[in-house]
Design a protein around this motif. Structure first.
Motif, PDB file in Angstrom:
ATOM      1  N   GLY A 198     -12.443  18.200  -2.822  1.00 14.89           N
ATOM      2  CA  GLY A 198     -12.733  18.326  -1.589  1.00 14.89           C
ATOM      3  C   GLY A 198     -12.851  16.768  -1.423  1.00 14.89           C
ATOM      4  O   GLY A 198     -13.026  16.024  -0.472  1.00 14.89           O
ATOM      5  N   VAL A 199     -12.982  15.534  -2.475  1.00 16.48           N
ATOM      6  CA  VAL A 199     -12.242  14.570  -2.078  1.00 16.48           C
ATOM      7  C   VAL A 199     -12.287  13.826  -3.121  1.00 16.48           C
ATOM      8  O   VAL A 199     -11.786  14.465  -3.380  1.00 16.48           O
ATOM      9  N   LEU A 200     -11.608  13.083  -3.381  1.00 23.18           N
ATOM     10  CA  LEU A 200     -10.881  11.520  -3.254  1.00 23.18           C
ATOM     11  C   LEU A 200     -11.685  10.856  -4.457  1.00 23.18           C
ATOM     12  O   LEU A 200     -12.280   9.677  -4.185  1.00 23.18           O
ATOM     13  N   THR A 201     -11.427  10.692  -5.854  1.00 23.62           N
ATOM     14  CA  THR A 201     -11.925   9.777  -7.074  1.00 23.62           C
ATOM     15  C   THR A 201     -11.420   8.306  -6.708  1.00 23.62           C
ATOM     16  O   THR A 201     -10.147   8.733  -5.952  1.00 23.62           O
ATOM     17  N   GLU A 202     -11.510   7.346  -7.177  1.00 22.99           N
ATOM     18  CA  GLU A 202     -11.090   6.298  -7.016  1.00 22.99           C
ATOM     19  C   GLU A 202      -9.556   6.076  -8.077  1.00 22.99           C
ATOM     20  O   GLU A 202      -8.298   6.730  -7.876  1.00 22.99           O
ATOM     21  N   ALA A 203      -9.217   7.643  -9.482  1.00 19.21           N
ATOM     22  CA  ALA A 203      -8.860   7.880  -9.633  1.00 19.21           C
ATOM     23  C   ALA A 203      -7.794   8.058  -9.884  1.00 19.21           C
ATOM     24  O   ALA A 203      -6.390   8.813  -9.252  1.00 19.21           O
ATOM     25  N   GLU A 204      -8.353   9.302  -8.562  1.00 20.25           N
ATOM     26  CA  GLU A 204      -7.226  10.671  -7.836  1.00 20.25           C
ATOM     27  C   GLU A 204      -6.470   9.742  -6.923  1.00 20.25           C
ATOM     28  O   GLU A 204      -5.147   9.849  -6.686  1.00 20.25           O
ATOM     29  N   PHE A 205      -6.917   8.526  -5.867  1.00 17.96           N
ATOM     30  CA  PHE A 205      -6.377   7.899  -5.162  1.00 17.96           C
ATOM     31  C   PHE A 205      -5.456   7.322  -5.289  1.00 17.96           C
ATOM     32  O   PHE A 205      -4.522   7.132  -4.840  1.00 17.96           O
ATOM     33  N   SER A 206      -5.344   7.166  -6.583  1.00 19.35           N
ATOM     34  CA  SER A 206      -4.853   6.065  -7.372  1.00 19.35           C
ATOM     35  C   SER A 206      -2.947   6.307  -7.356  1.00 19.35           C
ATOM     36  O   SER A 206      -2.050   5.736  -7.661  1.00 19.35           O
ATOM     37  N   GLU A 207      -3.300   7.411  -7.568  1.00 21.68           N
ATOM     38  CA  GLU A 207      -1.972   8.381  -7.968  1.00 21.68           C
ATOM     39  C   GLU A 207      -1.330   8.375  -6.426  1.00 21.68           C
ATOM     40  O   GLU A 207      -0.142   9.334  -6.461  1.00 21.68           O
ATOM     41  N   ALA A 208      -1.112   8.520  -4.856  1.00 21.71           N
ATOM     42  CA  ALA A 208      -1.418   7.883  -3.719  1.00 21.71           C
ATOM     43  C   ALA A 208      -0.058   7.508  -3.806  1.00 21.71           C
ATOM     44  O   ALA A 208       0.033   6.015  -4.425  1.00 21.71           O
ATOM     45  N   GLU A 209       1.618   8.179  -3.427  1.00 16.99           N
ATOM     46  CA  GLU A 209       2.348   7.066  -3.318  1.00 16.99           C
ATOM     47  C   GLU A 209       2.588   6.309  -1.515  1.00 16.99           C
ATOM     48  O   GLU A 209       2.067   6.622  -1.297  1.00 16.99           O
TER      49      GLU A 209
END
Length: 71
Positions: free
Chosen positions: A60-71
């Motif tokens: 339910g939250v985005l880590t910085e690593a997950e966020f960095s995968e945004a297009e």
């Protein structure tokens, strides 16, 4: 009281012109806890449209690593 402060911070962010440029992880992480919640991400339509996909571990939250995968 913390909820009120978070809410006020999100309202202030949403009402500012910065909301349209809020694609930076640190900008979205309003409370500074190291993750971006759905309510924090709500100010960026692009991130919100990808939130479920980006949240790889489903917490339910985005880590910085997950966020960095945004297009």
């Amino acid at each position: 009281m913390k909820t009120v402060n978070k809410t006020l911070a999100l309202i202030a962010l949403a009402s500012s012109s910065a909301v349209f440029a809020a694609t930076d992880f640190d900008t979205l992480d309003v409370d500074g806890n190291g993750v971006v919640s759905k309510s924090e991400a709500a100010v960026d339509a692009k991130i919100m449209s990808q939130f479920k996909t980006l949240d790889v571990n489903g917490d339910g939250v985005l880590t910085e690593a997950e966020f960095s995968e945004a297009e």
